[in-house]
Design an enzyme around this catalytic site. Structure first.
Site, short mmCIF file in Angstrom:
data_model
loop_
_atom_site.label_atom_id
_atom_site.label_comp_id
_atom_site.label_asym_id
_atom_site.label_seq_id
_atom_site.Cartn_x
_atom_site.Cartn_y
_atom_site.Cartn_z
N THR B 511 0.86 -1.18 0.00
CA THR B 511 0.00 0.00 0.00
C THR B 511 0.90 1.24 0.00
OG1 THR B 511 -1.65 -1.31 1.15
CG2 THR B 511 -2.04 1.05 1.08
N HIS B 512 1.82 1.26 -0.93
CA HIS B 512 2.75 2.39 -1.06
C HIS B 512 2.60 2.99 -2.45
CE1 HIS B 512 5.54 0.27 2.09
NE2 HIS B 512 4.40 0.65 2.60
#
Lengths: 235, 585
Positions: B511-512
């Site tokens: 989730t970057h």
């Protein structure tokens, strides 16, 4: 070579010391080699046998009961089915004074590391010890204690007891003790000792910080709740 | 007709980490601030308490804390000549929903980027020459330097109660990191056996291992806002879960208690922002339109709007609102949506014989040992054929029963042999992970979908992304290094984890997400200036990892936090005194 030779001397010295001290409890129980796994059979012999000549041959069972049920005086907690490592650490804490107690500290101090592991293993292995008959508890008090235990509270600052101790206080070995079915007066007393800081054996001060936020009524409620429930066996 | 509310000073779109920071600071500066959060209020007590919170199926697998793709999602394709399709179930990344945003379910790894990262284009040209990377690698400088951000990194670490080395004094820690004004506010986490094996092997190979910077508190700690973090219990339910112990830094624990205590700050939940309203002639935004919990359309006028939604949501909202020029991959012009980047992984799965016991269920989100020897600023790329690098680590974040069952690659996918392999390997397997940088490519961008709409009838955001060749070469290099370390650890089997042939949005990766609203010094290649202020509307600011011009080989949250404090400082001390562009275009 020098180092190896020195090591050899150290080993033979400690072996000699062990021989000289064999059967220190006077129960015909020679001190075994150091080990991590507790032996419940040897533990039972210690718990029931009444070692500690200078303490009047008191045994664990004398106060905590043969099967570790304790009583509701507040002084003698239920030990049956409690986590072995927790009981072992409690004995260590009594011995070092991290958890000061006039009765338990001198007893624990006389037990060797292996004795403590064995006694702990014995009480942990008792699965079917009876619980006292349920008391008539105030429903509002139980409700309040149950909410604190299950979801936390006090302005949102106190986490649920069950977060660490498991659903209905079943305990999460090795560290978190079983609370469900413990005696109410004992739970009240221990939370008060955490709150005052006298019981300083909790890892990272977690229980002292939580207890500091609890009022007398909160403590009464949560103790009544856990005394009223029975730990579910973990799935 | 939208309900028109009385004007307020500042509207924040979103109720997560950056909204909490901006809200706390601007409310304290006397501004009347409202944060519009589409989800619900969530607090540590009662919402994150266990045993409920340890329900892996509800939270980890069925994404209870995350965005609901039935209401809004994005469409995806690898290349501009493909037809994008909607992501109907969250997969590759997990944006949050509800107060606290994704900082509720993060792991807590809190990095500072290496200094050269902020001047990547200049640094690369100076060090390797102008032609070292092709024109397709559209890297750029951020317009802000590490030295300028350092005090804000420092403050964000204090807010999060980050633990690591250096602790106590400035000695120890990452030898490849930037200058620090202060040590970490807390000591590092405990080091379990798997991490110690990695430390020993890496040190033996001449690398420099150190504990991962962790915002899972290692002791009782009161932060500069007066908020108390409590010690981590290493329960292994950090990522995808809320923390029941007040130990993982989250807005709820670290920032919101102070923000919500100020009557100038309001957290308005159930408010789904659909449009930023703006006056292009005046070069200002006038407020936002949202749909409230009762389904009414509401216009909230404001003197300033700050976009604090998840990284790519901010870019999509700007595109939906018609602010700024949309990026067009065909002409490579326009800025909004440009330079979408991600994270590129190399790694190895390391299987030991069954006598080795790691107890993986005993973990914490940011419990890791890291080497930074392969990060961008640590290596000479002259002979490597790529730019970029990775933080390389073994972490013990979770041994949760549904998700964690490492088995060798030749194991059947089901049945008795699979079960036996799980039993055999569960407790004696670790992963070495190289979390690599992601460099921009002209084809990788965020746009608006022409076909699909969300629950409110607005076009969905559209993601076009595949791993650029530069990053593929980097990942292959990193996997080789991870395999070497795994072999040095005394493993029985080491399997390299190669990058997929094409990026897929289905399996979880990271989730970057970064880019889309990138910062910079040039308005033709950036959406916001060095103070995160829109070039088009001076009273619009954009927070979050969407402003990264490219993504580094680190977790982004530390830099998102530092940039938020840096921008808030400029708003408080420059903009509010004299509203207007803080940088002349």
């Amino acid at each position: 070579m020098k180092r190896a030779a020195a090591l050899g001397i150290a080993v033979s010295l400690s072996a000699a010391a062990a021989l000289a001290q064999s059967d220190p409890l006077g129960l015909g129980l020679p001190e075994p080699a150091a080990r991590e796994e507790g032996d419940p059979v040897r533990g039972q012999a210690i718990a029931l046998g009444g070692p500690f000549e200078d303490l009047g041959r008191v045994s664990c069972a004398q106060c905590h009961g043969i099967d570790g049920t304790g009583d509701d005086s507040g002084a003698f907690p239920r030990l049956a089915g409690q986590g072995a490592f927790y009981l072992y650490e409690a004995l260590n804490d009594f011995a070092t004074g991290a958890r000061p107690n006039e009765v338990m500290s001198p007893i624990a101090a006389q037990l060797s590391d292996t004795d403590r592991r064995d006694v702990a293993a014995y009480f942990a292995a008792i699965e079917d010890a009876a619980y006292p008959a349920p008391r008539d508890a105030n429903a509002d008090l139980l409700q309040r204690g149950g909410a604190l235990a299950a979801i936390g509270g006090i302005g949102g600052d106190v986490p649920a007891c069950d977060s660490c101790h498991g659903a209905q206080g079943a305990g999460v070995p090795p560290v978190y003790p079983t609370l469900g079915g413990q005696h109410e007066a004992y739970l009240v007393q221990q939370l008060e000792l955490f709150r005052s800081g006298e019981r300083g054996s909790d890892a990272l001060g977690v229980m002292r910080a939580i207890a500091a936020l609890l009022s007398d009524d909160d403590i009464a409620a949560v103790a009544a709740y856990y005394a009223s429930v029975r730990p579910e066996p973990s799935p | 007709m939208a309900v028109r509310l009385p004007e307020i000073d500042v509207v924040l779109v979103g109720g997560g980490m950056t909204a909490a920071i901006v809200g706390k600071e601007l409310a304290e500066a006397g501004q009347r601030v409202v944060a519009l959060e589409r989800g619900q209020m969530r607090q540590t007590v009662p919402d994150f308490q266990s045993p409920t919170m340890h329900d892996e199926l509800t939270y980890s697998i069925r994404h209870a804390l995350m965005q609901n793709p039935e209401q809004q999602t994005i469409t995806f394709r690898n290349r501009p000549d493909q037809t994008p399709l909607p992501m109907r179930r969250l997969g590759s990344f997990l944006p949050g929903e509800g107060v606290g945003g994704a900082m509720v379910h993060w792991n807590g790894v809190t990095w500072r980027f290496q200094p050269e990262w902020f001047e990547l284009k200049s640094w690369t040209e100076e060090r390797y020459g102008r032609g070292f990377v092709s024109d397709e690698v559209t890297i750029q400088d951020w317009g802000v330097t590490y030295d300028e951000l350092e005090p804000y990194y420092d403050f964000f670490e204090k807010i999060c109660g980050t633990g690591g080395l250096p602790y106590g004094d400035l000695t120890g820690g990452n030898p490849f990191g930037g200058r620090r004004s202060n040590p970490y506010p807390n000591p590092p986490m405990k080091e379990p056996y798997a991490l110690n094996l990695f430390r020993t092997a890496a040190a033996g190979m001449g690398y420099s291992p150190f504990p991962a910077p962790s915002s899972n508190a290692t002791r009782h700690y009161v932060n500069p806002y007066g908020a108390e973090l409590k010690p981590c219990m290493y329960c292994g339910y950090c990522e995808r879960h809320g923390c029941e112990h007040f130990a993982k830094a989250s807005p709820q624990v670290s920032i919101l208690p102070a923000a919500l205590a100020n009557p100038n700050f309001e957290m308005r939940t159930g408010a789904w922002v659909t449009r930023i309203e703006h006056d292009p002639d005046a070069g200002i935004v006038t407020g936002v339109t949202y749909v409230d919990a009762a389904g009414r359309e509401v216009f909230q006028p404001a003197s300033m709007v700050v976009l604090c939604a998840y990284a790519y949501h901010n870019a999509v909202l700007m595109l939906q609102s018609g602010i700024g020029q949309p990026y067009d991959p065909a002409t490579q012009t326009g800025t909004v949506g440009r330079n979408y980047c991600y994270q590129t992984f190399g790694g190895a799965t390391v299987f030991f014989d069954g006598t080795v016991r790691f107890n993986p269920y005993m973990g914490a989100g940011a419990l890791g040992v890291v080497i930074d020897d392969f990060n961008n600023g640590s290596m000479d790329h002259s002979e490597l054929g790529f730019l970029g690098g990775a933080s390389t680590s073994v972490s013990q974040a979770s041994g949760r029963p549904i998700a964690f069952h490492p088995v060798p690659g030749d194991t059947p996918g089901w049945g008795l042999a699979w079960k036996e392999a799980v039993r055999r390997h569960y407790n004696s397997t670790l992963s070495i992970s190289a979390q690599g940088s992601s460099l921009p490519h002209p084809n990788n961008y965020l746009g608006l979908d022409r076909t699909y709409t969300d629950a409110f009838g607005n076009p969905l955001g559209m993601l076009t992304f595949d791993f650029p060749d530069n990053d593929r070469r980097m990942a292959a290099f990193l996997t080789e290094r991870c395999v070497e370390i795994g072999e040095a650890m005394g493993a029985s089997v080491v399997e390299g984890n190669d990058l997929a042939e094409h990026y897929s949005i289905v399996p979880y990766q990271s989730t970057h997400n970064t880019g889309g609203t990138v910062m910079g010094a040039d308005p033709t290649t950036s959406v916001v200036n060095r103070y995160l202020q829109s070039w088009d509307c001076h009273n619009l600011f954009v927070m979050g990892a969407g402003v990264f011009p490219q993504n580094a080989g680190y977790n982004p949250t530390g830099t998102v936090g530092a940039l938020a404090y840096w921008a808030v400082d400029a708003i408080k001390n420059q903009y509010l005194r004299n509203p207007g562009p803080l940088v002349q275009a």
